[in-house]
Write a protein that holds these residues in place. Structure first.
Motif, PDB file in Angstrom:
ATOM      1  N   ASP A   1       0.855  -1.181   0.000  1.00 60.20           N
ATOM      2  CA  ASP A   1       0.000   0.000   0.000  1.00 60.20           C
ATOM      3  C   ASP A   1       0.896   1.237   0.000  1.00 60.20           C
ATOM      4  O   ASP A   1       2.057   1.179   0.404  1.00 60.20           O
ATOM      5  N   ASN A   2       0.338   2.361  -0.478  1.00 57.16           N
ATOM      6  CA  ASN A   2       1.138   3.584  -0.564  1.00 57.16           C
ATOM      7  C   ASN A   2       0.368   4.773  -0.011  1.00 57.16           C
ATOM      8  O   ASN A   2      -0.859   4.877  -0.198  1.00 57.16           O
ATOM      9  N   ASP A   3       1.094   5.682   0.634  1.00 57.91           N
ATOM     10  CA  ASP A   3       0.546   6.949   1.112  1.00 57.91           C
ATOM     11  C   ASP A   3       1.463   8.069   0.628  1.00 57.91           C
ATOM     12  O   ASP A   3       2.691   7.956   0.697  1.00 57.91           O
ATOM     13  N   PHE A   4       0.846   9.158   0.157  1.00 58.62           N
ATOM     14  CA  PHE A   4       1.617  10.284  -0.375  1.00 58.62           C
ATOM     15  C   PHE A   4       1.068  11.583   0.184  1.00 58.62           C
ATOM     16  O   PHE A   4      -0.141  11.753   0.364  1.00 58.62           O
ATOM     17  N   ASP A   5       1.974  12.519   0.431  1.00 61.34           N
ATOM     18  CA  ASP A   5       1.614  13.876   0.812  1.00 61.34           C
ATOM     19  C   ASP A   5       2.138  14.809  -0.274  1.00 61.34           C
ATOM     20  O   ASP A   5       3.322  14.744  -0.645  1.00 61.34           O
ATOM     21  N   THR A   6       1.277  15.678  -0.776  1.00 58.81           N
ATOM     22  CA  THR A   6       1.701  16.628  -1.806  1.00 58.81           C
ATOM     23  C   THR A   6       1.333  18.039  -1.383  1.00 58.81           C
ATOM     24  O   THR A   6       0.317  18.257  -0.713  1.00 58.81           O
ATOM     25  N   PHE A   7       2.157  18.980  -1.804  1.00 60.19           N
ATOM     26  CA  PHE A   7       1.925  20.395  -1.501  1.00 60.19           C
ATOM     27  C   PHE A   7       2.156  21.197  -2.769  1.00 60.19           C
ATOM     28  O   PHE A   7       3.163  21.011  -3.466  1.00 60.19           O
ATOM     29  N   SER A   8       1.225  22.068  -3.085  1.00 62.10           N
ATOM     30  CA  SER A   8       1.322  22.907  -4.278  1.00 62.10           C
ATOM     31  C   SER A   8       1.098  24.360  -3.898  1.00 62.10           C
ATOM     32  O   SER A   8       0.327  24.661  -2.975  1.00 62.10           O
ATOM     33  N   ALA A   9       1.772  25.256  -4.589  1.00 62.76           N
ATOM     34  CA  ALA A   9       1.626  26.690  -4.350  1.00 62.76           C
ATOM     35  C   ALA A   9       1.766  27.422  -5.677  1.00 62.76           C
ATOM     36  O   ALA A   9       2.455  26.956  -6.594  1.00 62.76           O
ATOM     37  N   SER A  10       1.112  28.568  -5.783  1.00 59.83           N
ATOM     38  CA  SER A  10       1.191  29.333  -7.032  1.00 59.83           C
ATOM     39  C   SER A  10       1.119  30.817  -6.736  1.00 59.83           C
ATOM     40  O   SER A  10       0.570  31.251  -5.712  1.00 59.83           O
ATOM     41  N   ALA A  11       1.697  31.584  -7.642  1.00 56.12           N
ATOM     42  CA  ALA A  11       1.628  33.042  -7.594  1.00 56.12           C
ATOM     43  C   ALA A  11       1.458  33.539  -9.022  1.00 56.12           C
ATOM     44  O   ALA A  11       2.138  33.061  -9.935  1.00 56.12           O
ATOM     45  N   ALA A  12       0.545  34.467  -9.202  1.00 57.41           N
ATOM     46  CA  ALA A  12       0.304  35.030 -10.538  1.00 57.41           C
ATOM     47  C   ALA A  12       0.138  36.532 -10.406  1.00 57.41           C
ATOM     48  O   ALA A  12      -0.326  37.040  -9.381  1.00 57.41           O
ATOM     49  N   LEU A  13       0.524  37.223 -11.458  1.00 55.87           N
ATOM     50  CA  LEU A  13       0.465  38.687 -11.474  1.00 55.87           C
ATOM     51  C   LEU A  13      -0.031  39.137 -12.836  1.00 55.87           C
ATOM     52  O   LEU A  13       0.410  38.619 -13.870  1.00 55.87           O
ATOM     53  N   ARG A  14      -0.944  40.075 -12.835  1.00 60.20           N
ATOM     54  CA  ARG A  14      -1.423  40.696 -14.073  1.00 60.20           C
ATOM     55  C   ARG A  14      -1.145  42.190 -13.987  1.00 60.20           C
ATOM     56  O   ARG A  14      -1.568  42.864 -13.028  1.00 60.20           O
TER      57      ARG A  14
END
Length: 750
Positions: free
Chosen positions: A470-483
């Motif tokens: 069996d498998n367990d995963f932790d993921t983290f995502s982040a973003s920044a955008a500018l107009r």
């Protein structure tokens, strides 16, 4: 047996033929339809909780709606969006087409139905169809670049959101409104009928939705041979027998029509909502059922080419029966039942609004080898999502989100190359934006916990039975955008993302023959999370009759998961899911010039181009031990994999354009797209020649006194009747795109 035998017909086509004139003569007091062209830049994008239109959204997005969607609609979702810049289709015959966004597809592109996953298993195998019907959509939104912030690790390459409105969220403009369409096609003898009705009760509280579709097509026409010259040479190469030459190909190969490419699809839904002054609560039930052939595939080789159906005279000849079953190839029957509940409430303490939605999906996919059931895939999934739009905090408008999903998957049959699994995912995210005139900034972050269990399933490694972990995963995502709005007519956008994706069950646990690709597929239970770091710059400029959009991007992947060709042939070529660093670099550009608006009509010229380069960025080689299972034992090899070079099945560069004209009740367009030769290929992958696809559209509509309208249309595709083989497809050497064809029909809006 016919590859797609005659089936019970729904009375839908007859009902539609009756409904169309009834709609036109309905009570004028309740008729309303505005069929003016839709400004796609002004369409509200519903795939993000921070509602905004396509023009002002900071993440790159394309929208199809109105006439543009009508002209683009095809049998599969992938083909419907395939002409948008940066978007192509995986194409596994006319019944299967998943969107490919900027060279990424499969488990990296999330397909959504009004913001929730579709619940199908189209990422498990390339021959599994997406359970979404484009003809019933209100609009289709394509988020390009990582959408993990909103939809989790399955959207690291982007997302396609199909808005169908099956659970109404607001009252309709008129007590009863809708649309219907009847269409036919020449290239595949298509017969399609659809109807959609939306209405509101007299007290303005209850809103209902009904839709239905029925489609039947036959095997489609092709410009030449189904099998490419390269595939024919590989299949018939025999140094001891020079008689197996191109003449035999001409005698035996499929020519002019692609066998086993017919489709039959039924879809429908009913939704009902209560709508109040501050919110709504509603539910819907829907079904999607389709039967389609898998062209170019049979489960064996045979020399008997008798196409007769007199098996009763050969009951004692098992070999003859088996040959006929093989020749009939593989057909797939897919059935999905889906139930949704959605609700929303405005002005709740610190929150401007709360929205909750949940979908439960039962999905079954059965592969038939001739008359016999081969493999059955079954999936039961439930997904829930809560979005809370909060009041401004320190000048930041934003939304919190919580997403939970589970999927129980099983595959039954001798060719079930992926064991049954249970997947659970929980995600928490925040996204916010703030204006610093003339700059607007968007920030966001998301955390996911993903678990995959395989219920004690085993595989054979080094001639010993080994349990899958069996498998367990932790993921983290982040973003920044500018107009940055440099002026009213010109703005620049910048985006930075760090997105992570956990491996899926097929990448971890595959172990055996994958009939769809004709290969042995081996997973790796030790795969780690992959991480993408992306940077993008875009511009948008419009002034008077001119409009221009362009973007450049690069995504660097750590531990990119891909299917590597090991160079071993053991009951088929052996592929291994493995990891290596990779880099995707590309760009898109699209420009429109309205060069005339006078007595001759409104004339627009649109041109576009896109390109993506994808390669492994490691160095040297590495040795990997693999075990190919054969019952209770295995064949063991040590293979050498290159750590650099091109990735397989990357979409080729394209340039295209269209000339659009409208005058009064008439509109027309003529377009062409040049797909370049793809010769930057992976190890053991063959180049794909370039080709040009030319299409045209002509429509005439008339508004009725009752407030509705009728439209008659003719659409032409592949007008040069050119042989076109899709490089992103596993079937490129077995199934070219359809040849010259015309679709024609009538639409009614009321």
């Amino acid at each position: 047996m016919n590859p797609v035998p005659p089936l019970r017909r729904l009375p839908l086509a007859l009902a539609l033929a009756t409904a169309l004139p009834l709609a036109a003569h309905a009570d004028p007091a309740i008729q309303s339809h505005d069929h003016a062209p839709v400004d796609l830049d002004a369409v509200e994008v519903k795939a993000t909780p921070l509602a905004d239109d396509a023009e002002h959204l900071m993440r790159p997005v394309d929208v199809l709606a109105g006439e543009k969607l009508d002209d683009a609609k095809a049998n599969s979702l992938g083909e419907t969006v395939a002409k948008l810049p940066g978007v192509q289709s995986s194409y596994f015959g006319p019944g299967v087409g998943r969107p490919t966004i900027r060279g990424l597809d499969g488990a990296r592109v999330q397909v959504l139905s009004d913001g929730l996953g579709t619940g199908d298993v189209s990422t498990v195998s390339v021959d599994h169809a997406v359970s979404v019907e484009p003809f019933l959509a209100e609009q289709i939104e394509v988020l390009k670049g990582p959408a993990t912030l909103l939809y989790g690790s399955g959207a690291i390459g982007g997302a396609v959101n199909v808005v169908d409105g099956r659970v109404p969220e607001r009252t309709t403009a008129e007590p009863l409104q809708g649309r219907a369409e009847l269409r036919g096609g020449t290239v595949n003898d298509e017969k399609t009928g659809m109807v959609r009705l939306d209405g509101t009760s007299s007290d303005g509280r209850w809103v209902f939705h009904v839709d239905a579709l029925h489609r039947e097509t036959g095997d489609y026409d092709i410009p030449g041979y189904a099998e490419s010259e390269h595939a024919h040479e590989e299949e018939h190469h025999d140094g001891d027998d020079d008689d197996h030459d191109h003449d035999e190909h001409e005698e035996e190969g499929a020519f002019g029509t692609l066998p086993n490419s017919a489709i039959r699809t039924d879809a429908g839904a009913f939704g009902l909502s209560w709508v109040g002054e501050r919110g709504f609560l509603g539910a819907s039930a829907s079904l999607y059922s389709t039967r389609y052939g898998v062209p170019g595939h049979s489960h064996g080789e045979e020399e008997d080419h008798d196409h007769g159906h007199d098996d009763d005279d050969h009951d004692d000849d098992h070999d003859h029966d088996e040959a006929n079953a093989h020749e009939e190839g593989v057909t797939i029957v897919m059935d999905q039942r889906r139930y949704e509940v959605r609700g929303g409430l405005d002005d709740i303490g610190p929150f401007a609004s709360l929205k909750a939605k949940m979908a439960h999906t039962d999905y079954t996919h059965t592969e038939y080898e001739g008359d016999e059931v081969g493999t059955v895939f079954h999936s039961t999934s439930t997904e829930a999502r809560l979005e809370a739009l909060h009041s401004p905090i320190a000048g930041w408008d934003g939304a919190f989100g919580l997403q939970w999903a589970q999927r129980d998957f099983e595959a039954i049959g001798d060719e079930a190359f992926v064991p049954g699994s249970e997947t659970r995912d929980v995600g928490l995210f925040w996204i916010g934006q703030r204006d610093f005139d003339p700059v607007r900034v968007e920030l966001g972050a998301r955390y996911d916990r993903n678990s995959i269990g395989v219920d004690g399933a085993t595989r054979v490694v080094n001639n010993a039975e080994v349990a899958f972990p069996d498998n367990d995963f932790d993921t983290f995502s982040a973003s920044a955008a500018l107009r940055w709005d440099i002026s009213d007519d010109f703005h620049l956008s910048f985006g930075l993302d760090r997105a992570q994706r956990s491996p899926v069950a097929e990448e971890l646990y595959s172990s055996g023959l994958h009939v769809a690709t004709g290969s042995v597929e081996l997973g790796d239970p030790t795969l780690d999370v992959e991480t993408a770091n992306r940077a993008e710059i875009g511009l948008h400029w419009h002034s008077g009759p001119f409009k221009l959009g362009a973007s450049l991007y690069q995504a660097r992947f750590d531990d990119f998961i891909y299917l590597a060709d090991t160079g071993v042939d053991d009951g088929g070529p052996v592929y291994l899911w493995t990891q290596e660093d990779a880099r995707f670099t590309g760009g898109e550009v699209e420009g429109t010039w309205t060069f005339a608006q006078n007595a001759s009509g409104l004339w627009d010229l649109t041109v576009f181009g896109d390109i993506v380069d994808a390669e492994l960025t490691g160095s040297g080689t590495r040795d990997v031990d693999i075990s190919v299972p054969h019952g209770d034992h295995s064949h063991d090899y040590t293979v050498t994999l290159e750590r650099s070079g091109a990735l397989p099945r990357i979409a080729p560069a394209r340039v295209g354009g269209s000339l659009d004209w409208s005058l009064g009740a008439w509109r027309a367009s003529l377009g062409a797209i040049r797909y370049m030769e793809q010769d930057d290929v992976a190890a053991n992958e063959t180049p794909t020649p370039g080709y040009t696809l030319v299409d045209a559209h002509l429509a005439w509509h008339i508004d009725t006194a009752s407030g509705g309208s009728w439209e008659v249309f003719v659409d032409g595709s592949n007008l040069l009747d050119e042989e076109a083989r899709v490089h992103t497809s596993f079937l490129k050497d077995l199934a070219p795109l359809p040849g010259r064809g015309f679709a024609f029909g009538i639409r009614s809006y009321f």
